[in-house]
Write a protein that holds these residues in place. Structure first.
Motif, PDB file in Angstrom:
ATOM      1  N   GLY A  53       0.138   5.278   6.576  1.00  0.00           N
ATOM      2  CA  GLY A  53      -0.614   4.220   6.454  1.00  0.00           C
ATOM      3  C   GLY A  53      -1.591   4.388   7.752  1.00  0.00           C
ATOM      4  N   CYS A  54      -2.815   3.438   7.555  1.00  0.00           N
ATOM      5  CA  CYS A  54      -3.920   3.667   8.634  1.00  0.00           C
ATOM      6  C   CYS A  54      -3.188   3.229   9.996  1.00  0.00           C
ATOM      7  N   LYS A  60      -5.354   8.400   3.501  1.00  0.00           N
ATOM      8  CA  LYS A  60      -6.743   8.696   2.752  1.00  0.00           C
ATOM      9  C   LYS A  60      -7.124   9.947   3.010  1.00  0.00           C
ATOM     10  N   TYR A  98      -4.595   1.527  12.284  1.00  0.00           N
ATOM     11  CA  TYR A  98      -4.679   0.251  12.739  1.00  0.00           C
ATOM     12  C   TYR A  98      -4.149  -0.825  12.132  1.00  0.00           C
ATOM     13  N   CYS A  99      -3.637  -0.635  10.665  1.00  0.00           N
ATOM     14  CA  CYS A  99      -3.184  -1.491   9.891  1.00  0.00           C
ATOM     15  C   CYS A  99      -1.555  -1.899  10.037  1.00  0.00           C
ATOM     16  N   GLU A 133     -13.515   3.443   6.847  1.00  0.00           N
ATOM     17  CA  GLU A 133     -12.974   3.040   8.120  1.00  0.00           C
ATOM     18  C   GLU A 133     -13.414   3.452   9.443  1.00  0.00           C
ATOM     19  N   PHE A 160       0.540   4.508   0.827  1.00  0.00           N
ATOM     20  CA  PHE A 160       0.337   5.360   1.594  1.00  0.00           C
ATOM     21  C   PHE A 160       1.468   5.133   2.640  1.00  0.00           C
ATOM     22  N   TRP A 161       2.141   3.871   2.813  1.00  0.00           N
ATOM     23  CA  TRP A 161       3.201   4.049   3.831  1.00  0.00           C
ATOM     24  C   TRP A 161       4.303   4.432   3.403  1.00  0.00           C
ATOM     25  N   CYS A 173       0.665  -1.222  -0.054  1.00  0.00           N
ATOM     26  CA  CYS A 173      -0.066   0.041   0.108  1.00  0.00           C
ATOM     27  C   CYS A 173       0.735   1.117  -0.116  1.00  0.00           C
ATOM     28  N   LEU A 199      -0.361  -3.969   7.330  1.00  0.00           N
ATOM     29  CA  LEU A 199       0.171  -4.770   6.033  1.00  0.00           C
ATOM     30  C   LEU A 199       1.710  -4.314   5.730  1.00  0.00           C
ATOM     31  N   GLY A 207      -4.007  -2.985  -1.468  1.00  0.00           N
ATOM     32  CA  GLY A 207      -3.288  -1.606  -0.781  1.00  0.00           C
ATOM     33  C   GLY A 207      -3.623  -0.685  -2.057  1.00  0.00           C
ATOM     34  N   SER A 208      -3.728   0.632  -1.631  1.00  0.00           N
ATOM     35  CA  SER A 208      -3.945   1.988  -2.704  1.00  0.00           C
ATOM     36  C   SER A 208      -2.405   2.140  -3.208  1.00  0.00           C
TER      37      SER A 208
HETATM   38  S1  SF4 Z   1      -5.935  -0.073   5.848  1.00  0.00           S
HETATM   39 FE1  SF4 Z   1      -5.758  -0.450   3.654  1.00  0.00          FE
HETATM   40  S2  SF4 Z   1      -5.551   2.028   2.664  1.00  0.00           S
HETATM   41 FE2  SF4 Z   1      -5.063   1.927   4.949  1.00  0.00          FE
HETATM   42  S3  SF4 Z   1      -2.925   1.558   5.184  1.00  0.00           S
HETATM   43 FE3  SF4 Z   1      -3.833  -0.592   5.381  1.00  0.00          FE
HETATM   44  S4  SF4 Z   1      -3.939  -1.221   3.126  1.00  0.00           S
HETATM   45 FE4  SF4 Z   1      -3.331   0.988   2.926  1.00  0.00          FE
END
Ligand code: SF4
Length: 418
Positions: A166-167, A291, A169-170, A277, A160-161, A158, A172, A213-214
């Motif tokens: 990154g989100c 996001k 709570y995530c 989310e 965003f990282w 993703c 990934l 992921g984005s």
């Molecule tokens: S929840 Fe989705 S958009 Fe947010 S950081 Fe994780 S993979 Fe990326």
């Protein structure tokens, strides 16, 4: 880590459920198991037959998000309760007070405080597991099964990282970096062949779901993500000759109207999901900075509503991470306030044709929120019932993401109990 005092002081499952006599026991149990996680006893592990059951595999989204204890592997991907309720959950250290999965008296059982709470079983392994594509890719590393759904995760990253957005709570990307499990990108040919093989199993699968992921790249942000999805979906669509649409959900970043129209026109995908989310603008900014930066809360909502004109009513929804709205230090101060504000905001979407589904927030050890605790069972029961009531109020169908297809949203589990 020790179990926090507040977790130990919670009322036992039956006492919490007694406050909600109309709420189905199996669905409440599912929620509680997801909240607390499970620990497999040695006796249970000895009896889990990997040739019969679907075990956690290389699928990056589930492996990444199924990592509460960071060590246990080769356990079932999910539990199934006697009424058919599916419970996606993951191994959890004993110190965190999870349910036990034990094997006793010739059956698997969920055990709490030494007492058998329920008999359980696990999903059966689909026929295509263990097979390879013509390019030599294990099919179960790119397409994994829910009971009636094929889940496809084309990439394991993703963007965003990249700038640390990154989100919260995530886990990934931290998980990928820790385990070094970066997969090569899924090729359209592999996707086509894996779906073709899976569909040979009569009566098992009714739909397909794809997510990753984005990816912010492209002339318009997320064009690269969209283009890749289109390539894969067109290849999968070759399994459905002569059909303009096939049952398929796609969970993407919030594409703009032009991008969405292109997705709809150029592929057979029949429904669209884009996850907000957390249903509060200020909390979204804090919890989902990527996001917020690339789309923003209000614009994300607008794109969801606009999508109803393209995909149709009952074909668009948004996922939330239930309970993350209570994360410290900026989350709602009480469960009462969190529930009221979340349901009020959910109604603004549901009333415009965008369904809302939740998953139970699990604070993962590699996520920013790793030291936090999810909400009470009482909260999750009221959230599920509240969303179900709103769905009823606006008569909004949500079949494409229900208990048969997904099985990971307590509020859509309730639809069969209506
Ligand atoms: S929840 Fe989705 S958009 Fe947010 S950081 Fe994780 S993979 Fe990326």
């Amino acid at each position: 880590m020790t179990t926090s005092p507040s977790r130990r002081q919670e009322p036992p499952f039956e006492a919490a459920l007694a406050q909600h006599p109309a709420f189905p026991r199996f669905i409440a149990l599912k929620i509680d198991v997801q909240r607390r996680g499970v620990h497999y006893t040695p006796e249970a592990l000895r009896h889990i037959d990997g040739s019969v059951y679907q075990l956690i595999g290389d699928n990056v989204f589930f492996a990444a998000l199924g990592a509460r204890d960071q060590t246990t592997r080769q356990v079932p991907e999910a539990l199934i309760l006697r009424d058919g309720t599916t419970v996606l959950t993951d191994p959890t250290p004993l110190e965190q007070n999870p349910y036990l999965v034990d094997y006793r008296d010739g059956h698997f059982a969920l055990v709490d405080g030494g007492r058998e709470v329920e008999e359980v079983d696990f999903w059966e392994k689909p026929d295509y597991y263990g097979q390879l594509t013509s390019q030599g890719t294990p099919m179960d590393s790119i397409v994994f099964a829910r009971p009636q759904r094929l889940n496809i995760t084309p990439t394991a990253y993703c963007h965003f990282w990249k700038d640390d957005q990154g989100c919260k709570y995530c886990d990934l990307v931290p998980h990928i970096q820790k385990d070094g499990v970066i997969k090569k990108k899924l090729s359209p040919k592999d996707a086509y062949e894996s779906v073709r093989e899976a569909l040979k199993q009569k009566g098992r699968f009714t739909t397909i779901c794809m997510t990753m992921g984005s990816d912010v790249k492209g002339k318009i942000p997320f064009d690269a993500e969209l283009d890749y999805y289109i390539d894969i979906l067109q290849a999968i669509g070759e399994n459905f000759p002569g059909r303009k649409k096939f049952p398929c959900q796609i969970i993407t970043t919030a594409f703009d109207a032009g991008q969405l129209q292109r997705l709809y026109d150029q592929t057979g995908v029949s429904s669209w999901t884009s996850d907000l989310e957390v249903l509060n603008e200020e909390l979204f900014k804090w919890i989902c900075p990527g996001k917020e930066k690339w789309v923003g809360y209000r614009e994300w909502k607008k794109r969801l509503v606009d999508a109803v004109d393209i995909f149709g009513r009952g074909q668009v929804n948004s996922g939330i991470v239930g309970g993350v709205e209570l994360a410290r230090p900026h989350g709602f101060a009480t469960e009462e306030e969190a529930l009221k504000r979340t349901l009020a905001e959910a109604e603004t979407l549901i009333s415009q044709g965008v369904a809302v589904v939740y998953i139970v927030w699990v604070p993962r050890p590699l996520s920013y929120f790793k030291d936090q605790q999810n909400a009470s069972l009482d909260y999750y029961i009221r959230l599920a019932a509240g969303l179900r009531d709103l769905t009823d109020k606006y008569q909004l169908p949500i079949d494409f993401d229900d208990y048969r297809r997904c099985g990971n949203h307590p509020n859509t589990d309730l639809l069969r109990a209506a």
